[in-house]
Scaffold this active site. Structure first.
Site, PDB file in Angstrom:
ATOM      1  N   VAL A 117       0.817  -1.227   0.000  1.00 59.19           N
ATOM      2  CA  VAL A 117       0.000   0.000   0.000  1.00 59.19           C
ATOM      3  C   VAL A 117       0.846   1.269   0.000  1.00 59.19           C
ATOM      4  O   VAL A 117       0.341   2.344  -0.306  1.00 59.19           O
ATOM      5  CB  VAL A 117      -1.006   0.040   1.180  1.00 59.19           C
ATOM      6  N   ASN A 147      -6.990  -0.672   5.865  1.00 54.61           N
ATOM      7  CA  ASN A 147      -6.701  -1.400   7.106  1.00 54.61           C
ATOM      8  C   ASN A 147      -5.222  -1.725   7.293  1.00 54.61           C
ATOM      9  O   ASN A 147      -4.753  -1.822   8.427  1.00 54.61           O
ATOM     10  CB  ASN A 147      -7.528  -2.700   7.131  1.00 54.61           C
ATOM     11  N   TYR A 194       4.157   4.505  15.600  1.00 52.85           N
ATOM     12  CA  TYR A 194       2.802   3.967  15.428  1.00 52.85           C
ATOM     13  C   TYR A 194       1.746   5.000  15.863  1.00 52.85           C
ATOM     14  O   TYR A 194       0.792   5.279  15.132  1.00 52.85           O
ATOM     15  CB  TYR A 194       2.678   2.679  16.244  1.00 52.85           C
ATOM     16  N   LYS A 204      -1.133   6.903  13.548  1.00 52.63           N
ATOM     17  CA  LYS A 204      -2.578   6.809  13.778  1.00 52.63           C
ATOM     18  C   LYS A 204      -3.191   8.190  14.049  1.00 52.63           C
ATOM     19  O   LYS A 204      -4.320   8.462  13.639  1.00 52.63           O
ATOM     20  CB  LYS A 204      -2.869   5.839  14.931  1.00 52.63           C
TER      21      LYS A 204
HETATM   22  C1  BGC Z   1      -2.185  -2.088  18.595  1.00 50.77           C
HETATM   23  C2  BGC Z   1      -2.175  -3.315  19.493  1.00 50.77           C
HETATM   24  C3  BGC Z   1      -2.590  -2.929  20.904  1.00 50.77           C
HETATM   25  C4  BGC Z   1      -3.866  -2.108  20.917  1.00 50.77           C
HETATM   26  C5  BGC Z   1      -4.224  -1.574  22.282  1.00 50.77           C
HETATM   27  C6  BGC Z   1      -3.530  -1.431  18.677  1.00 50.77           C
HETATM   28  O1  BGC Z   1      -3.597  -0.354  17.817  1.00 50.77           O
HETATM   29  O2  BGC Z   1      -1.873  -2.483  17.258  1.00 50.77           O
HETATM   30  O3  BGC Z   1      -0.877  -3.891  19.510  1.00 50.77           O
HETATM   31  O4  BGC Z   1      -2.799  -4.110  21.671  1.00 50.77           O
HETATM   32  O5  BGC Z   1      -3.751  -1.015  20.017  1.00 50.77           O
HETATM   33  O6  BGC Z   1      -3.124  -0.988  22.944  1.00 50.77           O
END
Ligand code: BGC
Length: 286
Positions: A85, A111, A184, A188
């Protein structure tokens, strides 16, 4: 005929409208990262609701083929397609293939995502870039192709009230900071504003864009958080509803957001997290 009597034609129309609202019959979807976890659950959920589904994956032909076979043996339509992607040409090739095979695309589920965790002071530029490329740039590239197709085709009233739907799979970490996962969480947070901005930009063109932010769902991305008893007990302290989520919890939300049942919903984030975003540590304290 008095005012309270409905004519036969209206009855039939209302019946058809109800059916249209509750199914995705005749619609065509692309689900990225659909060979496992939440993506697999969503692909199966959309197929069960009647949509033909492109099962996108980047690695693992066998797993993608398994998902496609399971959808087909349940009576659905599905097609595997390998594409990274974060690669513009591969994303464009995927949309061309979906349109050749199914005629158009009505639903995109953005996703595909990954985690490459590291304490921030040790995080390499490559680790940062990998996560931003897949989780955020991947959503940009797929959403852009989907919106181009939605604008070209417009509303097909027999299928849906809107010209197209995009569901961005985000995370509770679009609002909960997450030490050790800066790349991460940043990706998000970015998805959240990308989603809202696109929703604002395209609502006038009858395109709906929403997000689902899952909490802890049992998938390969987080096995270490729930496979042992101790890990699960620690995790449950963060979940007021006191169970770890299942992929079907997310699939149901995705079917609703893709259907006309949610026709007046755009720019929204649905937290499907058993209450993880409710600051559970504050039940006793503060
Ligand atoms: C993560 C998981 C995590 C969850 C809650 C998700 O976005 O990918 O690894 O368990 O969030 O913390």
């Amino acid at each position: 005929m008095d005012a309270n009597t409905t004519c036969d034609v209206c009855e039939v129309r209302m019946h058809e409208a109800r059916i249209r609202e509750t199914t995705l019959d005749g619609q065509r979807a692309i689900v990225t990262g659909a060979n496992s976890g939440i993506g697999e659950g969503i692909a199966k959920g959309l197929a069960e609701a009647g949509a033909a589904v492109v099962v996108n994956y980047v690695r693992g032909d066998d797993q993608a083929q398994r998902v496609v076979d399971e959808i087909r043996s349940a009576g659905g339509r599905a097609l595997p397609f390998q594409a990274d992607v974060s690669n513009e040409e591969e994303v464009q090739a995927m949309f061309r293939r979906a349109i050749d095979e199914f005629g158009t695309v009505d639903i995109l589920v953005n996703n595909a995502g990954l985690q490459v965790d590291a304490p921030f002071h040790d995080m390499t530029l490559a680790q940062w870039r990998k996560v931003i490329d897949v989780n955020l740039t991947g959503q940009f590239l797929c959403a852009r192709e989907a919106i181009r197709e939605f604008l070209r085709r417009g509303v097909v009233a027999e299928l849906s009230c809107s010209a197209g739907k995009i569901i961005c799979v985000s995370s509770v970490h679009d609002v909960i900071p997450w030490a050790g996962h800066a790349n991460y969480a940043a990706s998000k947070g970015g998805v959240s504003m990308l989603m809202k901005t696109l929703a604002q930009e395209y609502a006038m063109r009858k395109i709906r864009i929403n997000a689902i932010s899952p909490g802890a769902i049992k998938t390969p991305i987080n096995t270490s958080a729930w496979t042992t008893k101790d890990a699960e007990a620690a995790l449950l302290k963060l979940i007021p509803y006191y169970r770890v989520g299942e992929t079907r919890d997310i699939a149901r939300a995705a079917v609703w957001l893709a259907s006309d049942h949610s026709d007046y919903v755009t720019g929204a984030t649905l937290y499907v997290d058993g209450g993880m975003t409710l600051y559970p540590e504050f039940r006793e304290g503060g």
